[in-house]
Design a protein around this motif. Structure first.
Motif, mmCIF file in Angstrom:
data_model
loop_
_atom_site.group_PDB
_atom_site.id
_atom_site.type_symbol
_atom_site.label_atom_id
_atom_site.label_comp_id
_atom_site.label_asym_id
_atom_site.label_seq_id
_atom_site.Cartn_x
_atom_site.Cartn_y
_atom_site.Cartn_z
ATOM 1 N N ILE A 21 0.830 -1.203 0.000
ATOM 2 C CA ILE A 21 0.000 0.000 0.000
ATOM 3 C C ILE A 21 0.867 1.255 0.000
ATOM 4 O O ILE A 21 1.761 1.402 0.833
ATOM 5 C CB ILE A 21 -0.941 0.006 1.227
ATOM 6 C CG1 ILE A 21 -1.789 -1.275 1.276
ATOM 7 C CG2 ILE A 21 -1.816 1.251 1.242
ATOM 8 C CD1 ILE A 21 -2.671 -1.517 0.079
ATOM 9 N N SER A 22 0.565 2.166 -0.906
ATOM 10 C CA SER A 22 1.241 3.452 -0.960
ATOM 11 C C SER A 22 0.792 4.278 0.245
ATOM 12 O O SER A 22 -0.393 4.367 0.531
ATOM 13 C CB SER A 22 0.853 4.159 -2.263
ATOM 14 O OG SER A 22 1.516 5.368 -2.398
ATOM 15 N N LYS A 23 1.775 4.854 0.961
ATOM 16 C CA LYS A 23 1.445 5.588 2.186
ATOM 17 C C LYS A 23 2.126 6.948 2.211
ATOM 18 O O LYS A 23 3.338 7.032 2.096
ATOM 19 C CB LYS A 23 1.906 4.803 3.412
ATOM 20 C CG LYS A 23 1.214 3.488 3.595
ATOM 21 C CD LYS A 23 1.757 2.759 4.805
ATOM 22 C CE LYS A 23 1.072 1.456 4.999
ATOM 23 N NZ LYS A 23 1.743 0.312 4.466
ATOM 24 N N GLY A 64 2.845 9.601 0.469
ATOM 25 C CA GLY A 64 3.884 10.040 -0.447
ATOM 26 C C GLY A 64 4.941 8.984 -0.729
ATOM 27 O O GLY A 64 5.729 9.122 -1.641
ATOM 28 N N PHE A 65 4.968 7.918 0.070
ATOM 29 C CA PHE A 65 5.913 6.826 -0.168
ATOM 30 C C PHE A 65 5.195 5.762 -0.981
ATOM 31 O O PHE A 65 4.222 5.184 -0.539
ATOM 32 C CB PHE A 65 6.438 6.252 1.154
ATOM 33 C CG PHE A 65 7.249 7.238 1.928
ATOM 34 C CD1 PHE A 65 8.570 7.481 1.581
ATOM 35 C CD2 PHE A 65 6.683 7.939 2.970
ATOM 36 C CE1 PHE A 65 9.318 8.411 2.284
ATOM 37 C CE2 PHE A 65 7.414 8.871 3.681
ATOM 38 C CZ PHE A 65 8.740 9.109 3.337
ATOM 39 N N THR A 66 5.674 5.524 -2.176
ATOM 40 C CA THR A 66 5.020 4.605 -3.093
ATOM 41 C C THR A 66 5.630 3.220 -2.974
ATOM 42 O O THR A 66 6.844 3.070 -2.978
ATOM 43 C CB THR A 66 5.162 5.120 -4.535
ATOM 44 O OG1 THR A 66 4.503 6.378 -4.601
ATOM 45 C CG2 THR A 66 4.536 4.205 -5.526
ATOM 46 N N SER A 67 4.776 2.223 -2.871
ATOM 47 C CA SER A 67 5.235 0.840 -2.818
ATOM 48 C C SER A 67 5.386 0.301 -4.240
ATOM 49 O O SER A 67 4.560 0.583 -5.101
ATOM 50 C CB SER A 67 4.236 -0.015 -2.048
ATOM 51 O OG SER A 67 4.629 -1.365 -2.090
ATOM 52 N N THR A 68 6.418 -0.473 -4.480
ATOM 53 C CA THR A 68 6.581 -1.139 -5.773
ATOM 54 C C THR A 68 6.170 -2.605 -5.687
ATOM 55 O O THR A 68 6.367 -3.359 -6.622
ATOM 56 C CB THR A 68 8.041 -1.041 -6.268
ATOM 57 O OG1 THR A 68 8.889 -1.628 -5.292
ATOM 58 C CG2 THR A 68 8.437 0.396 -6.530
ATOM 59 N N ARG A 69 5.605 -2.980 -4.558
ATOM 60 C CA ARG A 69 5.100 -4.351 -4.389
ATOM 61 C C ARG A 69 3.628 -4.386 -4.763
ATOM 62 O O ARG A 69 2.928 -3.401 -4.617
ATOM 63 C CB ARG A 69 5.284 -4.809 -2.946
ATOM 64 C CG ARG A 69 6.731 -4.911 -2.582
ATOM 65 C CD ARG A 69 6.893 -5.430 -1.213
ATOM 66 N NE ARG A 69 8.315 -5.596 -0.942
ATOM 67 C CZ ARG A 69 8.777 -6.252 0.084
ATOM 68 N NH1 ARG A 69 7.954 -6.784 0.950
ATOM 69 N NH2 ARG A 69 10.066 -6.355 0.262
ATOM 70 N N ALA A 70 3.176 -5.540 -5.201
ATOM 71 C CA ALA A 70 1.795 -5.676 -5.642
ATOM 72 C C ALA A 70 1.080 -6.772 -4.865
ATOM 73 O O ALA A 70 1.699 -7.734 -4.417
ATOM 74 C CB ALA A 70 1.751 -5.996 -7.126
ATOM 75 N N MET A 71 -0.220 -6.620 -4.739
ATOM 76 C CA MET A 71 -1.052 -7.647 -4.114
ATOM 77 C C MET A 71 -1.602 -8.538 -5.225
ATOM 78 O O MET A 71 -2.198 -8.049 -6.187
ATOM 79 C CB MET A 71 -2.214 -6.991 -3.351
ATOM 80 C CG MET A 71 -3.078 -7.977 -2.598
ATOM 81 S SD MET A 71 -4.505 -7.189 -1.764
ATOM 82 C CE MET A 71 -3.676 -6.250 -0.493
ATOM 83 N N ASN A 110 -0.936 5.496 -5.789
ATOM 84 C CA ASN A 110 0.357 4.842 -5.948
ATOM 85 C C ASN A 110 0.980 5.334 -7.265
ATOM 86 O O ASN A 110 0.640 4.863 -8.347
ATOM 87 C CB ASN A 110 0.171 3.323 -5.966
ATOM 88 C CG ASN A 110 1.470 2.569 -5.950
ATOM 89 O OD1 ASN A 110 2.441 2.967 -6.575
ATOM 90 N ND2 ASN A 110 1.479 1.454 -5.260
ATOM 91 N N ILE A 111 1.869 6.303 -7.145
ATOM 92 C CA ILE A 111 2.443 6.958 -8.321
ATOM 93 C C ILE A 111 3.210 5.970 -9.203
ATOM 94 O O ILE A 111 3.063 5.986 -10.431
ATOM 95 C CB ILE A 111 3.373 8.119 -7.908
ATOM 96 C CG1 ILE A 111 2.591 9.137 -7.078
ATOM 97 C CG2 ILE A 111 4.019 8.768 -9.117
ATOM 98 C CD1 ILE A 111 1.399 9.748 -7.763
ATOM 99 N N TRP A 112 4.007 5.075 -8.601
ATOM 100 C CA TRP A 112 4.741 4.073 -9.380
ATOM 101 C C TRP A 112 3.768 3.247 -10.223
ATOM 102 O O TRP A 112 3.987 3.014 -11.412
ATOM 103 C CB TRP A 112 5.547 3.168 -8.450
ATOM 104 C CG TRP A 112 6.164 2.008 -9.174
ATOM 105 C CD1 TRP A 112 7.324 2.011 -9.886
ATOM 106 C CD2 TRP A 112 5.633 0.675 -9.281
ATOM 107 N NE1 TRP A 112 7.555 0.765 -10.423
ATOM 108 C CE2 TRP A 112 6.530 -0.068 -10.073
ATOM 109 C CE3 TRP A 112 4.498 0.039 -8.799
ATOM 110 C CZ2 TRP A 112 6.320 -1.406 -10.380
ATOM 111 C CZ3 TRP A 112 4.287 -1.292 -9.098
ATOM 112 C CH2 TRP A 112 5.195 -2.002 -9.889
#
Length: 113
Positions: free
Chosen positions: A43-45, A47-54, A80-82
């Motif tokens: 989960i993107s939190k 301003g910090f974007t996760s590059t992992r996916a569910m 999630n900007i990424w």
């Protein structure tokens, strides 16, 4: 430039935890609250974007498909900007189909008790 790609799965599954009317304890294939909670890393939190996916719990081993509820959340309110950049090259993202009302936050997808 990134290559164009297409989602294999575009329809949300019947037991997706992002659906408001899904009881997470009844998700098939061995539901684990601990594994579900660990997905918070996708989960993107703030301003910090996760590059992992569910992945969808209906995915086959070695052929994981995105969880459509998660994808919809992270492309929309999850910001999630990424993922948004990645999906600019997805040819069928506009064909995603959700089933019913959706949770707006990951925390709401977890069991209430």
């Amino acid at each position: 430039m990134m290559e164009k790609f297409e989602l294999r799965r575009i329809k949300q599954c019947a037991k997706c935890p992002w659906r408001v009317n899904t009881n997470p304890n009844k998700i098939p294939n061995g539901y684990s609250k601990e594994k579900h909670e660990a997905l918070s890393c996708t989960i993107s939190k703030g301003g910090f974007t996760s590059t992992r996916a569910m992945a969808c719990h209906e995915s086959q081993v070695g052929r994981e498909d995105y969880c459509i509820g998660w994808l919809h959340n992270q492309l929309g309110p999850g910001n999630n900007i990424w993922l948004r950049f990645r999906f600019m090259n997805c040819t069928n993202v506009s064909k995603i189909r959700l089933i019913g009302e959706q949770h707006s936050r990951f925390e709401d997808t977890l069991p209430k008790h």
